[in-house]
Motif scaffolding. Structure first.
Motif, PDB file in Angstrom:
ATOM      1  N   PRO A  67       0.836  -1.208   0.000  1.00  0.00           N
ATOM      2  CA  PRO A  67       0.000   0.000   0.000  1.00  0.00           C
ATOM      3  C   PRO A  67       0.866   1.252   0.000  1.00  0.00           C
ATOM      4  O   PRO A  67       1.993   1.249   0.487  1.00  0.00           O
ATOM      5  N   LYS A  69       0.866   5.807  -1.450  1.00  0.00           N
ATOM      6  CA  LYS A  69       0.386   6.808  -2.389  1.00  0.00           C
ATOM      7  C   LYS A  69       0.883   6.540  -3.798  1.00  0.00           C
ATOM      8  O   LYS A  69       0.207   6.819  -4.783  1.00  0.00           O
ATOM      9  N   GLY A  72       0.842   1.926  -4.600  1.00  0.00           N
ATOM     10  CA  GLY A  72      -0.495   1.384  -4.749  1.00  0.00           C
ATOM     11  C   GLY A  72      -1.139   1.721  -6.083  1.00  0.00           C
ATOM     12  O   GLY A  72      -2.139   1.111  -6.467  1.00  0.00           O
ATOM     13  N   LYS A  73      -0.571   2.694  -6.806  1.00  0.00           N
ATOM     14  CA  LYS A  73      -1.137   3.118  -8.090  1.00  0.00           C
ATOM     15  C   LYS A  73      -0.312   2.628  -9.279  1.00  0.00           C
ATOM     16  O   LYS A  73      -0.591   3.009 -10.414  1.00  0.00           O
ATOM     17  N   ARG A 102      -6.362  -6.929  -7.208  1.00  0.00           N
ATOM     18  CA  ARG A 102      -6.473  -6.020  -6.078  1.00  0.00           C
ATOM     19  C   ARG A 102      -6.734  -6.801  -4.802  1.00  0.00           C
ATOM     20  O   ARG A 102      -7.646  -7.650  -4.739  1.00  0.00           O
ATOM     21  N   SER A 104      -6.998  -6.590  -0.307  1.00  0.00           N
ATOM     22  CA  SER A 104      -7.497  -5.682   0.736  1.00  0.00           C
ATOM     23  C   SER A 104      -6.351  -4.849   1.297  1.00  0.00           C
ATOM     24  O   SER A 104      -5.175  -5.155   1.113  1.00  0.00           O
ATOM     25  N   ARG A 105      -6.719  -3.780   1.958  1.00  0.00           N
ATOM     26  CA  ARG A 105      -5.782  -2.875   2.635  1.00  0.00           C
ATOM     27  C   ARG A 105      -4.769  -2.252   1.686  1.00  0.00           C
ATOM     28  O   ARG A 105      -3.667  -1.887   2.098  1.00  0.00           O
ATOM     29  N   GLY A 106      -5.098  -2.150   0.396  1.00  0.00           N
ATOM     30  CA  GLY A 106      -4.245  -1.428  -0.546  1.00  0.00           C
ATOM     31  C   GLY A 106      -3.201  -2.250  -1.259  1.00  0.00           C
ATOM     32  O   GLY A 106      -2.443  -1.715  -2.076  1.00  0.00           O
ATOM     33  N   TRP A 107      -3.124  -3.561  -0.999  1.00  0.00           N
ATOM     34  CA  TRP A 107      -2.152  -4.410  -1.687  1.00  0.00           C
ATOM     35  C   TRP A 107      -2.603  -4.667  -3.121  1.00  0.00           C
ATOM     36  O   TRP A 107      -3.804  -4.708  -3.413  1.00  0.00           O
ATOM     37  N   SER A 108      -1.640  -4.851  -4.013  1.00  0.00           N
ATOM     38  CA  SER A 108      -1.964  -5.212  -5.392  1.00  0.00           C
ATOM     39  C   SER A 108      -0.890  -6.143  -5.947  1.00  0.00           C
ATOM     40  O   SER A 108       0.252  -6.153  -5.461  1.00  0.00           O
ATOM     41  N   SER A 262       5.303   3.602 -11.408  1.00  0.00           N
ATOM     42  CA  SER A 262       4.342   4.046 -10.400  1.00  0.00           C
ATOM     43  C   SER A 262       4.183   5.556 -10.357  1.00  0.00           C
ATOM     44  O   SER A 262       3.167   6.065  -9.878  1.00  0.00           O
TER      45      SER A 262
END
Length: 527
Positions: A67, A69, A72-73, A102, A104-108, A262
């Motif tokens: 996760p 800023k 995560g993108k 995707r 949970s909690r922002g993990w990818s 990223s």
């Protein structure tokens, strides 16, 4: 389908759950190959093979993004880069054959193609050796500017906003710039507020780059200046580990691939990537240089047109700086925007240097980056006709050793050169008062291979030059009152030329003719 044990034991439960769900729903079997060296983002990287019903098996890079800023993108921005520039992407990016997963909690979880189909024939730019690194790097930078941006555009932006935009969220309250500011001391009072101007090590009064990230008190001539910022597709975090170069067997820079997108943006300042890449490649090299050579690199970064003999000692670094700078200037000249580009380059140098000052652990390198940022802002202000005040306090990071003046540093360099080639038939003798030197200078002088040192510091065995030599490689013998010096071929005899706190006065037994060096507190004798 089960998640391989090697992955289960290494990842967050949220990642395992998301991956297991996707494998079950898609009917895919994932075979784990091996973990590979991760980057700087904290992501986990592995080579895997996917076996999906109705499709051929395919080897991919699996990237597990934490996760954040930026991280995560990454999957989204990577997809945007692929879609925005298909021709460039086909040659210089890597595809994502599978949609990101995707958690949970922002993990990818991302799956990327293996560039060129093999990890053995491709290397990061940071690992390239034995070639003209300057030309390899210039080839990549030229393509990033021209091939990725055949039709760049401009945006009018004030210099203040441009400088802060380059730093992004790093200037947010409690962010990296605030954390760096807490480590600064100005003048003789550690608690002094941050001034707008500081006196640099060169003696120039320059803007305090940290203060200028937040203050609204920029001089009017600088704050109102509007730059025609050249914008387009940019990586956003370009460094030597994010550029993969094919080697078959020699490096082929024209076939490079960019990874870790990223921070990609389609409307970013194009001057940012070349400057960040350049500094990232210089940091490890500059960290191994002495003060005078570090200053040479700084001055050349500020003005690559300079030519002085001092720079010949670090010519490899300077060739890299010049090559990257010339590519950017040529790109801007074709647009008729060279003046604006060079102004942007100075502000980008200041911003990028501050970024490295905030992230590097070595205090001396943090100080070098901070001073470089201030000098770059000073160059920009000079271009805009902004006059600096006559005086300003010094600025240093807490824990940084007070630097020696550059005239003393140059004298030390001359001393080292003059006394470097002693042999069994050539005796090199130093007469020095180590009490007049900083601890850093004492350590530097002590590290050289003298046959005899006559130290006029009465505390040489307590906290002077001989004490500074303890722990350094080599045999150094302190000769005290009543002892006869024994001269060996590979040892240094250290004579106390003044009154020792423990042993009283001692007269040197060796007569030493001296040759004075200008602007130096010490002398280099030899016979």
């Amino acid at each position: 389908m089960p998640v391989p044990h090697e992955i289960t034991i290494a990842v967050d439960p949220a990642v395992e759950a998301a991956l297991a769900k996707w494998l079950t729903e898609s009917g895919t079997i994932l075979h784990f190959d091996r973990w590979i060296t991760p980057g700087l983002s904290g992501a986990l990287l592995a080579t895997v093979v996917l076996n999906t019903p109705g499709r051929a098996a395919v080897g991919l890079i699996m990237k597990i993004c934490p996760p954040g800023k930026v991280t995560g993108k990454e999957a989204q921005r990577h997809a945007e880069a692929l879609e925005a520039s298909p021709a460039f992407a086909a040659t210089h990016l890597v595809t994502q054959p599978v949609e990101p997963i995707r958690g949970s909690r922002g993990w990818s979880i991302m799956f990327q193609e293996v560039a060129g189909g093999s990890l053995r024939t491709i290397r990061p730019l940071s690992a390239i050796q034995g070639v003209d690194l300057a030309q390899v790097t210039a080839t990549v930078v030229r393509s990033v500017l021209l091939d990725w941006n055949p039709t760049p555009s401009t945006q009018p932006v004030t210099a203040v906003d441009f400088f802060r935009d380059l730093l992004g969220s790093r200037i947010d309250k409690g962010g990296p710039m605030d954390q760096l500011a807490e480590q600064m001391a100005y003048g003789s009072d550690p608690g002094s507020p941050a001034p707008l101007w500081v006196t640099g090590r060169t003696g120039n009064v320059v803007p305090n780059a940290l203060a200028w990230t937040s203050t609204d008190s920029w001089p009017e001539a600088a704050s109102n200046e509007r730059l025609m910022v050249v914008v387009g597709h940019a990586h956003g975090d370009l460094h030597a580990n994010n550029i993969l170069i094919p080697q078959k067997p020699l490096p082929n820079p024209s076939g490079y691939r960019l990874i870790d997108l990223s921070a990609y943006a389609g409307d970013a300042p194009l001057v940012r990537d070349p400057g960040h890449l350049l500094l990232s490649m210089l940091m490890d090299e500059v960290a191994d240089l002495g003060d005078l050579k570090r200053q040479a690199v700084s001055e050349f970064l500020l003005d690559p047109s300079l030519e002085r003999s001092d720079y010949l000692q670090v010519s490899g670094l300077l060739e890299l700086i010049k090559a990257v700078t010339e590519v950017g200037d040529q790109f801007a000249s074709q647009l008729g925007l060279l003046d604006h580009w060079q102004d942007q380059a100075q502000l980008a140098l200041a911003a990028n240097a501050l970024m490295f000052a905030a992230r590097l652990p070595d205090v001396s390198m943090k100080q070098w980056c901070f001073e470089l940022a201030c000098e770059a802002l000073g160059r920009f202000c000079t271009t805009q006709g902004v006059e600096a005040p006559d005086e300003a306090p010094s600025a240093s990071l807490l824990g940084a050793q007070e630097p020696a003046p550059f005239d003393a540093v140059r004298a030390f360099e001359a001393l080292a050169v003059a006394c470097a080639d002693w042999s069994a038939t050539h005796t090199t003798i130093l007469v020095v008062d180590s009490a007049r030197l900083t601890p850093e200078s004492q350590a530097k002088i002590s590290s050289l291979r003298w046959r005899v040192v006559v130290d006029l510091n009465s505390s040489t065995d307590i906290n002077g030059g001989w004490a500074a030599s303890l722990g350094l490689p080599g045999d150094r013998r302190l000769v005290t009152m009543g002892q006869d010096p024994l001269f060996g071929r590979s040892s240094t005899v250290w004579l106390a030329g003044g009154r020792s706190q423990r042993h009283g006065p001692h007269r040197p037994r060796v007569r030493t003719p001296t040759v004075a060096l200008p602007a130096s507190p010490f002398r280099c004798p030899g016979h």
